[in-house]
Design an enzyme around this catalytic site. Structure first.
Site, PDB file in Angstrom:
ATOM      1  N   HIS A 162       0.854  -1.188   0.000  1.00 52.18           N
ATOM      2  CA  HIS A 162       0.000   0.000   0.000  1.00 52.18           C
ATOM      3  C   HIS A 162       0.890   1.237   0.000  1.00 52.18           C
ATOM      4  O   HIS A 162       2.021   1.204   0.496  1.00 52.18           O
ATOM      5  CB  HIS A 162      -0.908  -0.003   1.241  1.00 52.18           C
ATOM      6  CG  HIS A 162      -1.981   1.037   1.204  1.00 52.18           C
ATOM      7  ND1 HIS A 162      -1.783   2.313   1.689  1.00 52.18           N
ATOM      8  CD2 HIS A 162      -3.269   0.999   0.745  1.00 52.18           C
ATOM      9  CE1 HIS A 162      -2.899   3.007   1.529  1.00 52.18           C
ATOM     10  NE2 HIS A 162      -3.799   2.246   0.963  1.00 52.18           N
ATOM     11  N   ASP A 184      -7.985  -4.593  -0.526  1.00 56.08           N
ATOM     12  CA  ASP A 184      -8.355  -5.181  -1.814  1.00 56.08           C
ATOM     13  C   ASP A 184      -8.091  -6.681  -1.848  1.00 56.08           C
ATOM     14  O   ASP A 184      -8.731  -7.413  -2.603  1.00 56.08           O
ATOM     15  CB  ASP A 184      -7.580  -4.512  -2.958  1.00 56.08           C
ATOM     16  CG  ASP A 184      -7.957  -3.053  -3.116  1.00 56.08           C
ATOM     17  OD1 ASP A 184      -9.154  -2.743  -3.059  1.00 56.08           O
ATOM     18  OD2 ASP A 184      -7.055  -2.226  -3.283  1.00 56.08           O
TER      19      ASP A 184
END
Length: 453
Positions: free
Chosen positions: A331, A390
């Protein structure tokens, strides 16, 4: 005709090559002029361009200018997301409507306030008369995010005060869009399914007695049936996606476009366009597609060596989409952990058991364990990597039998609450139009007459 088409194709190919060559910038110039690409420093810290009280993403502390990673935290209006989730789950109720209220108005609602807000949202769930027929069914889109953006822009025509950017009017517009976006998204999917996939067309009207998550499942399923666990897990996903600070791409787009003074519908359409990208909201689809490819190419889902070899091939651009990315891992901000992924993971196992997908859940667990190790051994990284939301959200939607075309739209259904709060914040604080600098590095030349070239 064929001769003209050949000329057209060849001419277009030449122009494309010329455009690619012309627009290539020497990568060394970015270092020479200290360009902070992606509005991030070399160590990954975002360039400070604004202030917000809406959402906080906390992933590191700074000690004597050194970044020290810490377990990720996400706060909505100063309240830890873990406490928000624990609160509504403990009381066995849905949390998305409470979260929307918190983000919009800054405080947790009382029981009466929450009930009034839920009723207000219910009253706005339906689309204008003939909108479904004229704007959705007559021009079905192959991409639901495209349909959402087009639908939001079309709603401008049904608003007599569409260009009124007073706080009172923008609040009203935002609440209406938050309420009806699930209906718009599901109907756009039903049109896609019917007109492009030859499936039966189902247009279930939203029910006033159901929450946002329940309404999505009610409208998207032919029989409108769902379990309490399914609705609770979808509601949880909506809560976790609702806000992520002012710097994420779509929310920054909201601030950017709002600062120009434009209308709410244009602003939300711009945010939807940002979220559609696979580097942002479209990543959860990529995770599911990557796992489908993995299941076809890994014979033993319990063999860690075989799984690791597949992940190495992905990183080396030899497997899946040849991008070199293990989707759902890493991320831009979080390093040790993404708190949203941690929360969602806690609830995934129960649904996997209910849907008979324990083996696939086990495969996800193994990839979560092996991927950071594989990345760390093959890539030079300035911070740690961990799973992001995700990684699990696509798996959750798949277990809920939600079609892949709806994965990113569900993200949008949730994140519009954050976009709305940030739009209002930008207007209230009356900031300048956002205009960062770009340095031109083209050499200066004289104009040459056409006959002299």
């Amino acid at each position: 005709m064929q001769k003209y088409e050949t000329f057209e194709r060849n001419a277009l190919d030449e122009f494309i090559k010329l455009a690619q060559k012309t627009n290539k910038i020497n990568s060394e110039l970015y270092d020479r002029y200290h360009v902070k690409r992606g509005l991030r420093d070399l160590d990954g810290r975002g360039v400070l361009v604004g202030l917000t009280e809406i959402g906080e993403v906390h992933a590191y502390i700074v000690d004597e200018d050194d970044m020290i990673p810490v377990p990720g935290r996400l706060l909505y209006r100063g309240i830890d997301i873990n406490d928000i989730v624990e609160g509504f789950l403990r009381e066995d109720r849905y949390g998305f409507e409470e979260t929307a209220y918190l983000l919009l108005f800054g405080n947790l609602p009382g029981k009466k306030e929450l009930n009034n807000f839920e009723q207000l949202m219910c009253s706005f769930r339906k689309l204008p008369e003939n909108f479904v027929r004229d704007m959705i069914l007559k021009a079905p889109s192959r991409d639901i995010m495209n349909a959402l953006a087009r639908g939001v822009l079309a709603l401008y025509s049904f608003d007599e005060e569409a260009d009124n950017t007073s706080i009172e009017n923008v609040f009203k517009q935002c609440i209406k869009l938050i309420s009806c976006l699930p209906t718009l998204a599901v109907y756009a999917y039903q049109a896609l399914s019917h007109y492009h996939s030859d499936k039966s067309l189902y247009i279930h009207p939203p029910r006033l007695d159901l929450s946002t998550a329940e309404n999505i499942l009610h409208m998207i399923r032919p029989d409108s049936k769902f379990t309490k666990l399914e609705a609770k897990l979808l509601d949880l996903a909506l809560v976790l996606h609702a806000e992520h600070g002012g710097g994420n791409n779509s929310t920054f787009a909201t601030h950017l476009v709002t600062s120009s003074g434009t209308d709410t519908y244009s602003t939300i359409a711009a945010a939807l366009g940002s979220l559609k990208g696979p580097r942002h909201g479209g990543a959860n689809i990529k995770v599911v597609q990557m796992f489908e490819d993995m299941k076809r190419n890994v014979n033993d889902w319990y063999d860690e060596d075989e799984i690791e070899n597949y992940l190495i091939k992905v990183l080396n651009k030899q497997a899946f989409d040849k991008s070199g990315l293990i989707y759902g891992i890493g991320h831009a901000v979080y390093s040790i952990s993404d708190p949203r992924a941690v929360i969602l993971k806690e609830h995934v196992a129960q649904l996997a058991e209910e849907t008979g997908l324990e083996d696939e859940y086990s495969l996800y667990m193994k990839v979560e364990k092996l991927a950071p190790k594989v990345i760390g051994e093959s890539r030079k990284i300035y911070k740690g990597v961990s799973t992001n939301i995700d990684f699990y959200s696509g798996f959750v939607y798949r277990m809920l039998n939600i079609p892949p075309e709806m994965y990113t739209p569900i993200f949008a259904i949730s994140r519009i609450t954050g976009w709305s709060a940030h739009r209002i914040e930008e207007i209230v604080n009356a900031g300048k139009i956002i205009r960062p600098a770009y340095k031109c590095v083209a050499r200066r030349r004289e104009y040459i007459d056409l006959l002299m070239r």
